[in-house]
Scaffold this active site. Structure first.
Site, PDB file in Angstrom:
ATOM      1  N   VAL A  13      -5.918  -8.018  -5.990  1.00 14.08           N
ATOM      2  CA  VAL A  13      -7.016  -7.150  -6.411  1.00 14.08           C
ATOM      3  C   VAL A  13      -6.526  -5.742  -6.758  1.00 14.08           C
ATOM      4  O   VAL A  13      -7.322  -4.895  -7.158  1.00 14.08           O
ATOM      5  CB  VAL A  13      -8.126  -7.062  -5.346  1.00 14.08           C
ATOM      6  CG1 VAL A  13      -8.764  -8.417  -5.132  1.00 14.08           C
ATOM      7  CG2 VAL A  13      -7.594  -6.492  -4.038  1.00 14.08           C
ATOM      8  N   THR A  16      -1.593  -2.738  -4.074  1.00 14.43           N
ATOM      9  CA  THR A  16      -0.329  -1.999  -4.150  1.00 14.43           C
ATOM     10  C   THR A  16      -0.422  -0.853  -5.151  1.00 14.43           C
ATOM     11  O   THR A  16       0.072   0.256  -4.887  1.00 14.43           O
ATOM     12  CB  THR A  16       0.817  -2.952  -4.516  1.00 14.43           C
ATOM     13  OG1 THR A  16       0.945  -3.948  -3.487  1.00 14.43           O
ATOM     14  CG2 THR A  16       2.136  -2.202  -4.636  1.00 14.43           C
ATOM     15  N   LYS A  37       4.367  -1.444   4.832  1.00 22.04           N
ATOM     16  CA  LYS A  37       3.887  -2.785   4.492  1.00 22.04           C
ATOM     17  C   LYS A  37       3.951  -3.614   5.758  1.00 22.04           C
ATOM     18  O   LYS A  37       5.026  -3.881   6.291  1.00 22.04           O
ATOM     19  CB  LYS A  37       4.758  -3.407   3.393  1.00 22.04           C
ATOM     20  CG  LYS A  37       4.287  -4.786   2.947  1.00 22.04           C
ATOM     21  CD  LYS A  37       2.962  -4.729   2.203  1.00 22.04           C
ATOM     22  CE  LYS A  37       2.537  -6.120   1.714  1.00 22.04           C
ATOM     23  NZ  LYS A  37       1.282  -6.084   0.951  1.00 22.04           N
ATOM     24  N   ASP A  50       6.394  -4.738  -1.957  1.00 21.59           N
ATOM     25  CA  ASP A  50       5.294  -3.859  -2.343  1.00 21.59           C
ATOM     26  C   ASP A  50       5.579  -2.395  -2.013  1.00 21.59           C
ATOM     27  O   ASP A  50       5.220  -1.495  -2.782  1.00 21.59           O
ATOM     28  CB  ASP A  50       4.006  -4.311  -1.651  1.00 21.59           C
ATOM     29  CG  ASP A  50       3.498  -5.640  -2.185  1.00 21.59           C
ATOM     30  OD1 ASP A  50       3.922  -6.048  -3.290  1.00 21.59           O
ATOM     31  OD2 ASP A  50       2.681  -6.275  -1.497  1.00 21.59           O
ATOM     32  N   GLU A 109      -0.404  -0.745   4.161  1.00 17.53           N
ATOM     33  CA  GLU A 109      -0.932  -1.740   3.230  1.00 17.53           C
ATOM     34  C   GLU A 109      -0.908  -3.122   3.863  1.00 17.53           C
ATOM     35  O   GLU A 109       0.116  -3.580   4.371  1.00 17.53           O
ATOM     36  CB  GLU A 109      -0.128  -1.760   1.929  1.00 17.53           C
ATOM     37  CG  GLU A 109      -0.706  -2.734   0.909  1.00 17.53           C
ATOM     38  CD  GLU A 109       0.132  -2.875  -0.347  1.00 17.53           C
ATOM     39  OE1 GLU A 109      -0.042  -3.885  -1.049  1.00 17.53           O
ATOM     40  OE2 GLU A 109       0.968  -1.989  -0.604  1.00 17.53           O
ATOM     41  N   ALA A 111      -1.844  -7.446   3.771  1.00 17.68           N
ATOM     42  CA  ALA A 111      -1.484  -8.587   2.931  1.00 17.68           C
ATOM     43  C   ALA A 111      -2.753  -9.397   2.703  1.00 17.68           C
ATOM     44  O   ALA A 111      -3.356  -9.890   3.654  1.00 17.68           O
ATOM     45  CB  ALA A 111      -0.425  -9.448   3.617  1.00 17.68           C
ATOM     46  N   ALA A 201      -6.828  -1.285 -15.463  1.00 14.73           N
ATOM     47  CA  ALA A 201      -5.993  -2.483 -15.529  1.00 14.73           C
ATOM     48  C   ALA A 201      -4.683  -2.144 -16.222  1.00 14.73           C
ATOM     49  O   ALA A 201      -4.653  -1.420 -17.220  1.00 14.73           O
ATOM     50  CB  ALA A 201      -6.728  -3.585 -16.282  1.00 14.73           C
TER      51      ALA A 201
END
Length: 238
Positions: A13, A16, A37, A50, A109, A111, A201
């Site tokens: 989504v 990162t 991470k 990431d 962050e 997962a 995007a």
């Protein structure tokens, strides 16, 4: 404690890239940043993960990774298949707290989504956020179906007594459809959490200099940027 946890409503989504944007905005404001991470899956030992991708896009951040597993699966499943020790929520919290003593901002962050399991005991990113008493930023999709998954994520956070810092759309399309445009108004309405940005995007494909220059324009002032939700709604509706 200067820690923010970043989760998604699911996988792929834009977590990162949003993490990188928040880091870039903080660095531009002169703050020191660390990115943790919690569990990296689907990446070989010799590949950047990431956290390294955040550093590539955002700049001079401290990167940390608690565990890495080769299969692109939930951390609990990936660790079991690899025959390696899983990540525990208390390990995430302890590492983040240590980094917070040395940096102005620590971004943790996750997962996948909020309740993706780290271990066989059912430990999750939400458990780590509870241990840290940290606000949680939710990264959501733009289009149809996002209202349900985003509201469920925010409800879970509030049910645990956690602060949903807000919602960022992780990949805003160049030509948004009706559902995406309506969601700009509906997401904060159904979640009760503010909409704090929309990352275009393909932003992760920008060169580092362009990414760092544009990142503050994608995020609201609460995240160190200049993005205005109402102005964005009006622009995208026209």
């Amino acid at each position: 404690m200067p820690v923010m946890v970043i989760t998604g409503t699911g996988t792929e989504v834009g977590k990162t890239v949003v993490t990188a944007a928040v880091a870039a905005a903080a660095l531009a404001a002169g703050r020191s940043v660390a990115v943790l991470k919690a569990a990296q899956t689907g990446v070989r030992p010799d590949e950047p993960g990431d956290a390294e991708e955040v550093a590539r896009l955002a700049g001079a951040v401290t990167t940390a990774e608690l565990a890495r597993y080769p299969d692109p699966l939930a951390p609990a499943t990936a660790s079991r298949r690899a025959g390696r020790a899983p990540v525990r929520p208390h390990q995430v919290a302890e590492r983040a707290a240590k980094l917070a003593t040395e940096h102005d901002l620590v971004l943790v962050e996750g997962a996948g989504g909020l309740l993706v399991r780290f271990d066989a005991a059912g430990g999750t990113l939400a458990d780590a956020a509870e241990l840290l008493s940290a606000p949680v930023l939710v990264v959501a999709q733009a289009g149809l179906g996002t209202l349900n998954t985003t509201e469920l994520t925010v409800r879970e956070l509030r049910g645990r007594g956690l602060d949903p810092a807000g919602v960022v759309i992780g990949s805003w399309p160049a030509e948004p459809d009706l559902a995406a445009r309506c969601n700009l108004l509906d997401l904060p309405d159904v979640t009760g959490a503010p909409l704090l940005g929309a990352v275009p995007a393909g932003a992760g494909s920008l060169g580092a200099a362009d990414f760092r220059a544009w990142a503050p324009h994608w995020l609201a002032p609460r995240l160190g940027g200049t993005w205005d939700a109402e102005a964005f709604r009006v622009r995208e509706a026209s």
